[in-house]
Design an enzyme around this catalytic site. Structure first.
Site, PDB file in Angstrom:
ATOM      1  N   GLY A  82       0.814  -1.227   0.000  1.00 38.70           N
ATOM      2  CA  GLY A  82       0.000   0.000   0.000  1.00 38.70           C
ATOM      3  C   GLY A  82       0.836   1.260   0.000  1.00 38.70           C
ATOM      4  O   GLY A  82       2.066   1.226   0.104  1.00 38.70           O
ATOM      5  N   GLY A  84       2.553   3.698   1.495  1.00 33.55           N
ATOM      6  CA  GLY A  84       3.118   3.931   2.823  1.00 33.55           C
ATOM      7  C   GLY A  84       3.702   5.325   2.974  1.00 33.55           C
ATOM      8  O   GLY A  84       4.026   5.757   4.081  1.00 33.55           O
ATOM      9  N   ARG A  85       3.865   6.001   1.859  1.00 34.84           N
ATOM     10  CA  ARG A  85       4.414   7.365   1.936  1.00 34.84           C
ATOM     11  C   ARG A  85       3.886   8.212   0.782  1.00 34.84           C
ATOM     12  O   ARG A  85       4.555   9.124   0.323  1.00 34.84           O
ATOM     13  CB  ARG A  85       5.927   7.332   1.899  1.00 34.84           C
ATOM     14  CG  ARG A  85       6.449   6.588   0.705  1.00 34.84           C
ATOM     15  CD  ARG A  85       7.869   6.913   0.461  1.00 34.84           C
ATOM     16  NE  ARG A  85       8.414   5.985  -0.509  1.00 34.84           N
ATOM     17  CZ  ARG A  85       9.585   6.114  -1.042  1.00 34.84           C
ATOM     18  NH1 ARG A  85      10.340   7.115  -0.703  1.00 34.84           N
ATOM     19  NH2 ARG A  85      10.018   5.231  -1.913  1.00 34.84           N
ATOM     20  N   LYS A 105       4.098  12.217  -3.121  1.00 32.97           N
ATOM     21  CA  LYS A 105       4.952  11.114  -2.656  1.00 32.97           C
ATOM     22  C   LYS A 105       5.935  11.665  -1.627  1.00 32.97           C
ATOM     23  O   LYS A 105       6.649  12.625  -1.919  1.00 32.97           O
ATOM     24  CB  LYS A 105       5.685  10.503  -3.863  1.00 32.97           C
ATOM     25  CG  LYS A 105       6.470   9.247  -3.551  1.00 32.97           C
ATOM     26  CD  LYS A 105       6.970   8.618  -4.843  1.00 32.97           C
ATOM     27  CE  LYS A 105       7.891   7.445  -4.572  1.00 32.97           C
ATOM     28  NZ  LYS A 105       8.384   6.839  -5.824  1.00 32.97           N
ATOM     29  N   GLY A 118       7.271   7.400   6.150  1.00 35.79           N
ATOM     30  CA  GLY A 118       6.344   8.060   5.232  1.00 35.79           C
ATOM     31  C   GLY A 118       6.960   9.197   4.436  1.00 35.79           C
ATOM     32  O   GLY A 118       6.267   9.890   3.697  1.00 35.79           O
ATOM     33  N   ARG A 168       3.335  13.842  -8.148  1.00 38.74           N
ATOM     34  CA  ARG A 168       3.447  12.922  -9.276  1.00 38.74           C
ATOM     35  C   ARG A 168       2.124  12.840 -10.015  1.00 38.74           C
ATOM     36  O   ARG A 168       1.060  12.824  -9.406  1.00 38.74           O
ATOM     37  CB  ARG A 168       3.853  11.549  -8.737  1.00 38.74           C
ATOM     38  CG  ARG A 168       3.935  10.460  -9.760  1.00 38.74           C
ATOM     39  CD  ARG A 168       4.790   9.317  -9.254  1.00 38.74           C
ATOM     40  NE  ARG A 168       4.080   8.418  -8.357  1.00 38.74           N
ATOM     41  CZ  ARG A 168       4.581   7.265  -7.914  1.00 38.74           C
ATOM     42  NH1 ARG A 168       5.804   6.894  -8.269  1.00 38.74           N
ATOM     43  NH2 ARG A 168       3.899   6.504  -7.101  1.00 38.74           N
ATOM     44  N   ASP A 240       4.358  -4.707  -7.405  1.00 33.96           N
ATOM     45  CA  ASP A 240       3.729  -3.462  -6.949  1.00 33.96           C
ATOM     46  C   ASP A 240       4.252  -2.257  -7.733  1.00 33.96           C
ATOM     47  O   ASP A 240       3.725  -1.160  -7.590  1.00 33.96           O
ATOM     48  CB  ASP A 240       3.955  -3.253  -5.447  1.00 33.96           C
ATOM     49  CG  ASP A 240       5.427  -3.293  -5.067  1.00 33.96           C
ATOM     50  OD1 ASP A 240       6.093  -4.300  -5.369  1.00 33.96           O
ATOM     51  OD2 ASP A 240       5.911  -2.313  -4.478  1.00 33.96           O
TER      52      ASP A 240
HETATM   53  P1  AMP Z   1       8.942   1.145  -3.231  1.00 32.23           P
HETATM   54  O1  AMP Z   1      10.210   0.410  -2.982  1.00 32.23           O
HETATM   55  O2  AMP Z   1       9.117   2.652  -3.209  1.00 32.23           O
HETATM   56  O3  AMP Z   1       8.208   0.690  -4.440  1.00 32.23           O
HETATM   57  O4  AMP Z   1       8.014   0.863  -1.966  1.00 32.23           O
HETATM   58  C1  AMP Z   1       7.654  -0.420  -1.551  1.00 32.23           C
HETATM   59  C2  AMP Z   1       6.711  -0.313  -0.372  1.00 32.23           C
HETATM   60  O5  AMP Z   1       7.345   0.287   0.749  1.00 32.23           O
HETATM   61  C3  AMP Z   1       5.464   0.520  -0.641  1.00 32.23           C
HETATM   62  O6  AMP Z   1       4.397  -0.037   0.076  1.00 32.23           O
HETATM   63  C4  AMP Z   1       5.852   1.851  -0.088  1.00 32.23           C
HETATM   64  O7  AMP Z   1       4.731   2.630   0.273  1.00 32.23           O
HETATM   65  C5  AMP Z   1       6.650   1.450   1.145  1.00 32.23           C
HETATM   66  N1  AMP Z   1       7.619   2.495   1.532  1.00 32.23           N
HETATM   67  C6  AMP Z   1       8.748   2.848   0.895  1.00 32.23           C
HETATM   68  N2  AMP Z   1       9.388   3.827   1.541  1.00 32.23           N
HETATM   69  C7  AMP Z   1       8.648   4.141   2.633  1.00 32.23           C
HETATM   70  C8  AMP Z   1       8.769   5.074   3.694  1.00 32.23           C
HETATM   71  N3  AMP Z   1       9.813   5.913   3.782  1.00 32.23           N
HETATM   72  N4  AMP Z   1       7.801   5.082   4.632  1.00 32.23           N
HETATM   73  C9  AMP Z   1       6.761   4.251   4.565  1.00 32.23           C
HETATM   74  N5  AMP Z   1       6.581   3.350   3.597  1.00 32.23           N
HETATM   75  C10 AMP Z   1       7.508   3.278   2.628  1.00 32.23           C
HETATM   76 MG    MG Z   2       6.597   0.955  -5.319  1.00 31.62          MG
END
Ligand code: AMP
Ligand code: MG
Length: 460
Positions: A82, A84-85, A105, A118, A168, A240
């Site tokens: 989901g 997360g940020r 983002k 986040g 974005r 994802d």
């Molecule tokens: P990504 O590697 O950016 O595609 O993110 C993979 C997952 O990790 C997704 O669910 C993001 O929302 C979560 N995520 C990445 N960075 C953060 C962060 N700094 N805080 C919270 N969730 C994160």
């Molecule tokens: Mg991602």
């Protein structure tokens, strides 16, 4: 005038998302606003005051939310990832009739943040800004960057770094993982609603869930072939990070190859080389198989889904051959000549972008080779397969400028220390990638030994 939001995702069942306002930041400052993109979507800077871009103010008509999705990360299934940020502010329909998401983002913790803060650091935000805008200029379907702001708050990574938020724009943020989320919960009604929503929004001409799958497969085959034609390596092709709309999404440790080698990997977290350049089409097909799996409850007949999946190979091969034939200006389709050329480039350690740039402009290529004789022989061979008229077309597909990783890293390092000039300059060069710019010729070059970037970190 309030921003004319026209939100549809929020009308889907409540299991699809959690309502979530962006979390305000201490001292926002604008780094960059993309006026061209704003105009394209029928808006301008007055629709996006700094407070909105930073998440300190929710504009009228926005319905901020964090979307639910799951995903295979490096092959391991995680039933709940989901946003997360990231927070979806809402959607706008442009003068071109296209519906687009506007998402912040790095907008703070959400229900889906797990252990994360986040937030996003300035480096990854500007990397996404630079590379996504470069991809767009290169003709690759991609999410876009509307704006970048700094937050005035540090984010703690290996060291404290300046925090930032990226605004974005995307055709949507639906991912393969969005389907996997409901499939894992065996929620057939949700899957039906999602498939119908995605079909109607992105592929209105497609019929049913099977038609949706076929359309996504075709879009991904085209997209990955474009990446391959530019030497682009996404780096984290988790399910994802695979867009249903067929856009390049979630720029993490991505990079363009300098020296051509099929096994090239940039991401420091990809130790096995799962997402190496040459593996990208196979991985895309694997990711699409995960999407097909989620559609079993809707389509019923597994054979039909398998037949659709098996068409990926041909679709991809056709696109790949078309793209490389154009890059080489071939008069006839000659897959063998393409394979032979690429093998030679790997053996000779040839710079991928410079090779095609030079042959398009009739410039010498021998200094790109370890053995100049190989270059001479290849040129004779090539001249038999092409025509002088092909050169003009080649110039339109072979970029002069790509976001060279060492240039990107240097721009991000400067920005982290408050100097945005290299970022601005690189962004400007990359906005016209197919035009020779003699004053910026230095940006064509691969890194010297001391400029080479050894690892590209996810930097989340
Ligand atoms: P990504 O590697 O950016 O595609 O993110 C993979 C997952 O990790 C997704 O669910 C993001 O929302 C979560 N995520 C990445 N960075 C953060 C962060 N700094 N805080 C919270 N969730 C994160
Ligand atoms: Mg991602």
């Amino acid at each position: 005038m309030p921003t004319p939001f026209d939100n549809s995702f929020v009308n889907l069942p409540t299991s699809f998302y959690m309502c979530q306002n962006p979390v305000p930041v201490a001292a926002p400052a604008l780094v960059k606003f993309n006026h061209d993109l704003a105009r394209e979507i029928g808006l301008d800077e007055s629709d996006f005051p700094l407070e909105v871009l930073a998440g300190n103010m929710v504009p009228d008509g926005a319905t901020p939310l964090a979307a639910a999705y799951a995903g295979h990360q490096f092959g391991n299934f995680v039933p709940q990832l989901g946003d997360g940020r990231a927070v979806l502010l809402g959607e706008v329909v442009g003068p071109d009739g296209i519906r687009r998401d506007i998402q912040l983002k790095g907008a703070g913790r959400t229900y889906f943040s797990r252990g994360g803060d986040g937030r996003a650091a300035i480096g990854p935000v500007l990397r996404e800004y630079l590379v996504s805008e470069a991809m767009h200029a290169l003709g690759v379907p991609t999410t876009r960057a509307l704006a970048a702001v700094t937050t005035g708050e540090p984010v703690q990574r290996e060291t404290p770094l300046p925090g930032a938020v990226l605004a974005r724009v995307a055709r949507s943020h639906l991912r393969v993982g969005s389907f996997q989320f409901h499939y894992a919960r065996q929620d057939k009604a949700a899957l039906e609603a999602l498939a119908e929503y995605a079909r109607a929004r992105h592929y209105p001409e497609a019929e049913g869930a099977l038609g949706l799958l076929d359309a996504v497969i075709a879009a991904q085959a085209k997209l990955i072939a474009k990446w391959m034609g530019l030497g682009f390596i996404h780096g984290v092709m988790n399910t994802d990070n695979v867009s249903i709309a067929g856009e390049t999404i979630d720029y993490g440790p991505c990079a363009f190859m300098d020296t051509y080698h099929p096994e090239t990997v940039f991401s420091s977290i990809d130790r096995q080389g799962r997402y190496a350049y040459v593996n990208q089409p196979k991985i895309a097909q694997w990711n699409l198989a995960q999407l097909a799996q989620t559609l079993v409850p809707l389509v019923g007949e597994v054979e039909k889904l398998e037949a659709s999946l098996s068409r990926f190979d041909d679709l991809y091969a056709t696109e790949f051959t078309r793209i490389f034939s154009a890059k080489l200006g071939l008069a006839r389709v000659e897959p063998d000549f393409i394979v032979k050329t690429l093998k030679m480039m790997a053996d000779e350690g040839v710079d991928f972008t410079l090779f095609f740039r030079r042959i398009s402009y009739g410039l010498p290529i021998d200094e790109l080779f370890e053995n100049p004789v190989t270059a001479t022989k290849w040129l004779i061979d090539w001249q038999r397969q092409t025509t002088p008229e092909a050169l003009e077309k080649m110039k339109a597909v072979n970029p002069v400028f790509i976001p060279r990783n060492h240039r990107v890293e240097a721009a991000l390092a400067a920005a982290t220390h408050g100097d945005f000039a290299p970022f601005e300059q690189l962004l400007a060069v990359l906005s016209r990638p197919f035009e020779p710019q003699p004053e910026n010729a230095i940006f064509e070059n691969p890194p010297n030994d001391d400029e080479r970037v050894l690892a590209t970190f996810c930097g989340t």
